[in-house]
Scaffold this active site. Structure first.
Site, PDB file in Angstrom:
ATOM      1  CG  ASP A  43      57.373  30.950 -22.618  1.00  0.00           C
ATOM      2  OD1 ASP A  43      56.185  30.975 -22.229  1.00  0.00           O
ATOM      3  OD2 ASP A  43      57.682  30.801 -23.808  1.00  0.00           O
ATOM      4  CB  SER A  71      64.733  41.022 -22.883  1.00  0.00           C
ATOM      5  OG  SER A  71      63.721  40.955 -23.857  1.00  0.00           O
TER       6      SER A  71
END
Length: 169
Positions: free
Chosen positions: A34, A122
């Protein structure tokens, strides 16, 4: 038929129609993939994310969902942001992780994207074990009905690459 390819390297350096961001629900940047996407893509991505937060995602993007923004300075047309689940041992829901891949491909289809680069959603700070996450990712992509021609898993290190390669053998 969607072709699955593997690359060991930096997802922010991929030349594709859409790069998938393993985002946090705030959509306002963070660490890992991110942070790297926001840094390399520049302020246009954050500006788009802020507009999304102000309009339809005031409480953040729900886990397992996906939404697109501009790709800013990346060599892509779009960034598809998806929020993966945090791994919590035996109580973790693999369907939420699979949903990240399905929802991202649905968004890619809406955009007309034909090439999509995914990270291993994840598996970083959210702690999902790589082997399980890879199996879920590959199964979700293989089962998806999509017009995307190439799904490229871009894996940051050699260990992650090996886990995905073993699955695709």
């Amino acid at each position: 038929m969607t072709t699955i390819t593997l690359v060991q390297g930096d997802i922010t350096r991929q030349s594709v129609d859409a790069v998938v961001n393993a985002a946090n629900s705030s959509l306002l940047g963070g660490g890992g993939v991110d942070g790297a996407i926001h840094r390399r893509g520049g302020p246009a991505i954050l500006a788009d994310c802020r507009r999304l937060r102000a309009s339809q995602y005031g409480k953040g993007l729900p886990t397992g969902r996906a939404v697109a923004t501009t790709a800013g300075e990346l060599d892509a047309r779009w960034v598809i942001h998806t929020v993966g689940p945090v791994y919590q041992g035996s109580g973790s829901d693999p369907a939420l992780l699979a949903s990240c891949y399905r929802a991202s491909l649905e968004v890619a289809d809406e955009l007309g994207a034909r090439t999509v680069a995914f990270p291993a959603v994840s598996t970083g700070a959210y702690g999902w074990p790589m082997a399980d996450a890879a199996r879920i990712a590959v199964e979700a992509v293989r089962a998806a009905e999509t017009a995307v021609e190439e799904v490229r898993f871009v894996l940051f290190d050699e260990q992650a690459y090996r886990v995905f390669a073993e699955l695709l053998r």
